[in-house]
Design a protein around this motif. Structure first.
Motif, PDB file in Angstrom:
ATOM      1  N   GLU A  27       0.800  -1.222   0.000  1.00 25.87           N
ATOM      2  CA  GLU A  27       0.000   0.000   0.000  1.00 25.87           C
ATOM      3  C   GLU A  27       0.835   1.276   0.000  1.00 25.87           C
ATOM      4  OE1 GLU A  27      -3.627  -1.836   2.771  1.00 25.87           O
ATOM      5  OE2 GLU A  27      -2.147  -0.463   3.645  1.00 25.87           O
ATOM      6  N   ALA A  28       2.005   1.252   0.628  1.00 21.80           N
ATOM      7  CA  ALA A  28       2.701   2.495   0.970  1.00 21.80           C
ATOM      8  C   ALA A  28       4.093   2.557   0.360  1.00 21.80           C
ATOM      9  CB  ALA A  28       2.799   2.635   2.490  1.00 21.80           C
ATOM     10  N   SER A  43       2.173   5.690   5.120  1.00 18.64           N
ATOM     11  CA  SER A  43       1.082   6.212   4.297  1.00 18.64           C
ATOM     12  C   SER A  43      -0.275   5.660   4.689  1.00 18.64           C
ATOM     13  CB  SER A  43       1.347   5.918   2.812  1.00 18.64           C
ATOM     14  OG  SER A  43       2.542   6.533   2.390  1.00 18.64           O
ATOM     15  N   THR A  44      -0.299   4.504   5.337  1.00 16.40           N
ATOM     16  CA  THR A  44      -1.561   3.949   5.849  1.00 16.40           C
ATOM     17  C   THR A  44      -1.364   3.637   7.334  1.00 16.40           C
ATOM     18  OG1 THR A  44      -0.892   1.752   5.033  1.00 16.40           O
ATOM     19  CG2 THR A  44      -2.351   3.044   3.629  1.00 16.40           C
ATOM     20  N   HIS A  73       1.685   6.446  -2.148  1.00 13.60           N
ATOM     21  CA  HIS A  73       1.120   5.139  -2.465  1.00 13.60           C
ATOM     22  C   HIS A  73       1.636   4.594  -3.794  1.00 13.60           C
ATOM     23  CE1 HIS A  73      -1.718   5.335   0.878  1.00 13.60           C
ATOM     24  NE2 HIS A  73      -1.926   6.595   0.544  1.00 13.60           N
TER      25      HIS A  73
END
Length: 450
Positions: A167-168, A189-190, A352
């Motif tokens: 995800e990041a 980022s998450t 992302h």
């Protein structure tokens, strides 16, 4: 000028700033004591626009050692364990290239990053043969996430670490100060997470997660065997930062510093809001109407029925930026007043992967990007978060532009909007930025002089 202070070798001017030559401090030279690496741009005059770039080592007394000089802009480098320049990164047209520096000083290209891909040299391997870098090129999975890469002497790329969640982007690295090799990869980022690059480091990280749970840990590793680690903690529900010392030998942490907020009138440390009274910042993801997976965060006031809460949507500025799992005073202020707050990382956001950023395809008007924000808002409402009759939108800069779009084109959804310093004509603003390169330093918060 830059003034350096060292308790053992004394003080001195490292680099004089100003004049026609431009200089940028890169970082402390960790292969030699009391020295820094500086990039210098020479030769720009009103009569001539030709320039040369020089990579310099400058010691505490101001002694300058030329490492490399080039007619092309230098933006990065890597030193071997003996402190010799092993790789240099430079700009060639619209591409970034990494050049291996031979024993005779000649350059040989070993990597090229075009179409706004990133490849940043960090250090060489312990034997000085391979290059360790971070970048988003050569991703066999097509996500183009920024990750840790080893470039072998044979020219092959090997992924050393990438976000296990997929995800990041890689956010930060922690290095062993003696071997100069990376030991911890961090993603923010998450879900904020740290991953050890060897079994021993991973064991210590698991222990730290147990001692300091639900925190974003930012770690500086001590110098030498058994040295303690400096650990900074942040969290979406924690005001300010805290610093601790972690002892790997005993597996214990000790409080060190506390960045307390200050009373604006007395300038004395203010009383903290109890963490139990602050909203938890929760990561969320949703499918856009075209099927793309998107990410963001939501703040929910503690002890409230979430379905009846007024909902405030807060797009970030940039738009090449992203919300992180850290404290946001405006979101917490609104949550404290009984609002649910949604922070969407719409496509076009950073953090992302390159594909995620480029998926916006320049559609920053009332189109795909705005639809991502609308889709995320409707997803939360359908999930039982927020009162569909009391939805507002607020933002700064590009977030303000999105606010104007929302109250203009989606008035059935957004009943109120508050736009701070919005660019009413975003396309005109981008054209102005491109015509004024000096503005890029303000926009992206980093020097753009070279």
């Amino acid at each position: 000028f830059t003034y350096a202070v060292d308790g053992q070798t004394g003080s001195g001017i490292v680099a004089t700033l100003g004049g026609r030559d431009k200089r940028a401090f890169m970082r402390v030279d960790d292969t030699l004591p009391a020295a820094v690496i500086v990039i210098e741009q020479q030769g720009i005059t009103p009569q001539s626009q030709t320039a040369r770039w020089r990579l310099l080592r400058v010691d505490m007394r101001g002694k300058r050692t030329l490492l490399h000089e080039d007619s092309r802009r230098i933006i990065g480098y890597a030193l071997d364990p003996q402190g010799r320049l092993a790789f240099v990164q430079r700009v060639e047209g619209l591409a970034l290239t990494i050049q291996r520096v031979g024993a005779d000083g000649r350059l040989r290209e070993v990597a090229r990053c075009a179409q706004m891909r990133r490849c940043t040299p960090l250090v060489t391997s312990a034997d000085g043969r391979d290059l360790i870098l971070r970048g988003n090129f050569g991703d066999e999975r097509g996500r183009e996430l920024n990750r840790l890469i080893r470039l072998g002497a044979d020219g092959r790329l090997h992924t050393m670490h990438v976000d296990p969640r997929g995800e990041a982007d890689l956010d930060a690295l922690s290095f062993d100060p003696l071997s100069r090799q990376p030991l911890i990869a961090s993603y923010r980022s998450t879900v904020a997470s740290n991953h050890g690059l060897d079994a021993d480091t991973q064991r210590h990280l698991r222990r730290l997660d147990g001692l300091l749970p639900h925190r974003d840990l930012r770690i500086d590793i001590g110098r030498g065997a058994g040295a303690r680690w400096l650990v900074e903690t942040r969290a979406g529900h924690q005001q300010g930062s805290r610093w601790h010392l972690y002892d790997p030998a005993t597996g214990t942490v000790a409080a060190l510093l506390d960045d307390r907020p200050r009373d604006m009138r007395s300038q004395r440390p203010a009383k903290r809001i109890a963490e139990s009274d602050l909203a938890r910042k929760l990561p969320v993801s949703w499918r856009a109407s075209d099927g793309m997976r998107l990410y963001g965060f939501v703040h929910l006031p503690p002890g409230r029925a979430v379905a009846s809460l007024p909902l405030v949507v807060m797009p970030h500025g940039g738009p090449w930026n992203h919300w992180r799992p850290e404290y946001n005073s405006i979101s917490q202020f609104l949550a404290n007043r009984g609002y649910a707050v949604f922070e969407p990382n719409f496509r076009g956001s950073s953090g992302h992967g390159r594909a995620y950023t480029f998926a916006a395809n320049g559609d920053f008007g009332n189109g795909r990007v705005q639809q991502d924000i609308v889709d995320g808002t409707r997803f939360l409402l359908a999930s039982g978060i927020g009162d569909a009759h009391r939805v507002g939108i607020v933002g700064v800069s590009f977030g303000g532009y999105s606010t104007l779009l929302g109250v203009t084109f989606q008035p059935e959804l957004f009943k109120v909007g508050v736009a701070f310093v919005p660019p009413p004509d975003f396309a005109w603003t981008l054209r102005w930025v491109l015509r004024n390169p000096e503005s890029l330093e303000f926009v992206f918060n980093k020097p753009m002089t070279f």
